[in-house]
Design a protein around this motif. Structure first.
Motif, PDB file in Angstrom:
ATOM      1  N   MET A   3      37.827  35.332  41.429  1.00 60.92           N
ATOM      2  CA  MET A   3      37.425  36.659  40.980  1.00 60.92           C
ATOM      3  C   MET A   3      38.659  37.504  40.640  1.00 60.92           C
ATOM      4  SD  MET A   3      35.008  38.481  40.143  1.00 60.92           S
ATOM      5  CE  MET A   3      33.447  38.898  40.809  1.00 60.92           C
ATOM      6  N   LYS A   4      39.712  37.424  41.443  1.00 62.91           N
ATOM      7  CA  LYS A   4      40.935  38.168  41.171  1.00 62.91           C
ATOM      8  C   LYS A   4      41.564  37.728  39.846  1.00 62.91           C
ATOM      9  CE  LYS A   4      42.500  39.535  45.742  1.00 62.91           C
ATOM     10  NZ  LYS A   4      43.600  39.471  46.714  1.00 62.91           N
ATOM     11  N   LYS A   5      41.529  36.436  39.595  1.00 63.18           N
ATOM     12  CA  LYS A   5      42.093  35.896  38.357  1.00 63.18           C
ATOM     13  C   LYS A   5      41.273  36.393  37.160  1.00 63.18           C
ATOM     14  CE  LYS A   5      44.069  31.642  36.664  1.00 63.18           C
ATOM     15  NZ  LYS A   5      44.303  30.244  36.926  1.00 63.18           N
ATOM     16  N   LEU A   6      39.969  36.409  37.281  1.00 64.93           N
ATOM     17  CA  LEU A   6      39.092  36.880  36.216  1.00 64.93           C
ATOM     18  C   LEU A   6      39.333  38.361  35.932  1.00 64.93           C
ATOM     19  CD1 LEU A   6      36.788  36.273  34.256  1.00 64.93           C
ATOM     20  CD2 LEU A   6      35.188  36.818  36.088  1.00 64.93           C
ATOM     21  N   ILE A   7      39.516  39.147  36.985  1.00 62.66           N
ATOM     22  CA  ILE A   7      39.782  40.583  36.829  1.00 62.66           C
ATOM     23  C   ILE A   7      41.127  40.786  36.128  1.00 62.66           C
ATOM     24  CG2 ILE A   7      40.320  42.713  38.092  1.00 62.66           C
ATOM     25  CD1 ILE A   7      38.152  41.852  40.128  1.00 62.66           C
ATOM     26  N   LYS A   8      42.139  40.012  36.505  1.00 66.50           N
ATOM     27  CA  LYS A   8      43.448  40.131  35.867  1.00 66.50           C
ATOM     28  C   LYS A   8      43.382  39.755  34.387  1.00 66.50           C
ATOM     29  CE  LYS A   8      46.453  39.498  39.845  1.00 66.50           C
ATOM     30  NZ  LYS A   8      47.487  38.679  40.474  1.00 66.50           N
ATOM     31  N   ILE A   9      42.683  38.682  34.065  1.00 65.83           N
ATOM     32  CA  ILE A   9      42.554  38.236  32.667  1.00 65.83           C
ATOM     33  C   ILE A   9      41.788  39.278  31.859  1.00 65.83           C
ATOM     34  CG2 ILE A   9      41.456  36.532  31.154  1.00 65.83           C
ATOM     35  CD1 ILE A   9      42.191  34.411  33.298  1.00 65.83           C
ATOM     36  N   THR A  10      40.729  39.822  32.425  1.00 60.33           N
ATOM     37  CA  THR A  10      39.945  40.862  31.740  1.00 60.33           C
ATOM     38  C   THR A  10      40.806  42.101  31.502  1.00 60.33           C
ATOM     39  OG1 THR A  10      37.908  40.038  32.761  1.00 60.33           O
ATOM     40  CG2 THR A  10      37.860  42.279  31.846  1.00 60.33           C
ATOM     41  N   GLY A  11      41.552  42.506  32.492  1.00 59.93           N
ATOM     42  CA  GLY A  11      42.453  43.655  32.353  1.00 59.93           C
ATOM     43  C   GLY A  11      43.505  43.417  31.278  1.00 59.93           C
ATOM     44  N   LEU A  12      44.048  42.215  31.230  1.00 58.45           N
ATOM     45  CA  LEU A  12      45.049  41.862  30.224  1.00 58.45           C
ATOM     46  C   LEU A  12      44.439  41.913  28.820  1.00 58.45           C
ATOM     47  CD1 LEU A  12      47.918  40.952  29.603  1.00 58.45           C
ATOM     48  CD2 LEU A  12      47.149  38.589  29.918  1.00 58.45           C
ATOM     49  N   ILE A  13      43.239  41.386  28.679  1.00 60.80           N
ATOM     50  CA  ILE A  13      42.550  41.410  27.377  1.00 60.80           C
ATOM     51  C   ILE A  13      42.307  42.854  26.931  1.00 60.80           C
ATOM     52  CG2 ILE A  13      40.364  40.881  26.193  1.00 60.80           C
ATOM     53  CD1 ILE A  13      40.326  38.246  27.842  1.00 60.80           C
ATOM     54  N   ILE A  14      41.862  43.688  27.849  1.00 62.05           N
ATOM     55  CA  ILE A  14      41.621  45.108  27.528  1.00 62.05           C
ATOM     56  C   ILE A  14      42.919  45.776  27.111  1.00 62.05           C
ATOM     57  CG2 ILE A  14      40.978  47.343  28.523  1.00 62.05           C
ATOM     58  CD1 ILE A  14      38.824  45.795  30.148  1.00 62.05           C
ATOM     59  N   MET A  15      44.008  45.506  27.804  1.00 57.84           N
ATOM     60  CA  MET A  15      45.301  46.105  27.455  1.00 57.84           C
ATOM     61  C   MET A  15      45.770  45.646  26.079  1.00 57.84           C
ATOM     62  SD  MET A  15      47.283  46.122  31.166  1.00 57.84           S
ATOM     63  CE  MET A  15      48.842  45.954  30.383  1.00 57.84           C
ATOM     64  N   VAL A  16      45.610  44.378  25.767  1.00 54.06           N
ATOM     65  CA  VAL A  16      46.018  43.850  24.455  1.00 54.06           C
ATOM     66  C   VAL A  16      45.180  44.491  23.352  1.00 54.06           C
ATOM     67  CG1 VAL A  16      46.039  41.775  23.009  1.00 54.06           C
ATOM     68  CG2 VAL A  16      46.980  41.684  25.321  1.00 54.06           C
TER      69      VAL A  16
END
Length: 157
Positions: A3-16
């Protein structure tokens, strides 16, 4: 852990995506003209005959603050000075707030404006033509910009 990895990837996608939108907005420039851009992704031309004298039609149109009374797509509008070329106005349509400036105001004949909104730039021209005791109103509009290009099928209804 997953779940932490998914949240980090989602956050990265939003930032990009946010960075991409910011770059697109900052790098966008539009040619401001009095004529619509015929090569824009969205070009609309419509006309209607109104069973009223041109003076009456013009009087209603020139009252920008009351556009919402006859334009269902415009829930709000406010002119920032006299109804003349060079005056700006703010209006809302389809969830966007747009700041436009009149480039042309010719009494009982023509009104034109242009203005940017998020990811877009539009030029609108309205023509008023006396036809006996009726008025022909023609409108033409061009819309361009990265968001318009991306969603052009939605704008060309």
């Amino acid at each position: 852990m997953m779940m932490k990895k998914l949240i980090k990837i989602t956050g990265l996608i939003i930032m990009v995506l946010a960075l991409a939108v910011a770059v697109l907005e900052m790098s966008s420039s539009y040619l401001v003209t009095k004529n619509i851009h015929e090569d824009a992704p969205v070009v609309t031309k419509l006309q209607i005959v109104i069973d009223a004298p041109i003076d009456s039609v013009w009087k209603v149109f020139a009252d920008v603050n009351r556009w919402p009374q006859w334009q269902k797509e415009i829930p709000g509008s406010k002119i920032n000075g006299p109804f003349k070329a060079g005056t700006s106005f703010d209006w809302k349509t389809h969830g966007l707030t747009i700041h436009s400036t009149f480039h042309t105001v010719e009494s009982n004949a023509k009104v034109g404006w242009s203005g940017p909104a998020f990811g877009s730039f539009a030029i609108h021209n309205w023509y008023f033509i006396k036809q006996g005791n009726k008025t022909v109103v023609k409108v033409e509009e061009s819309m361009e910009g990265w968001l318009v290009w991306l969603l052009s099928a939605s704008f060309n209804l």
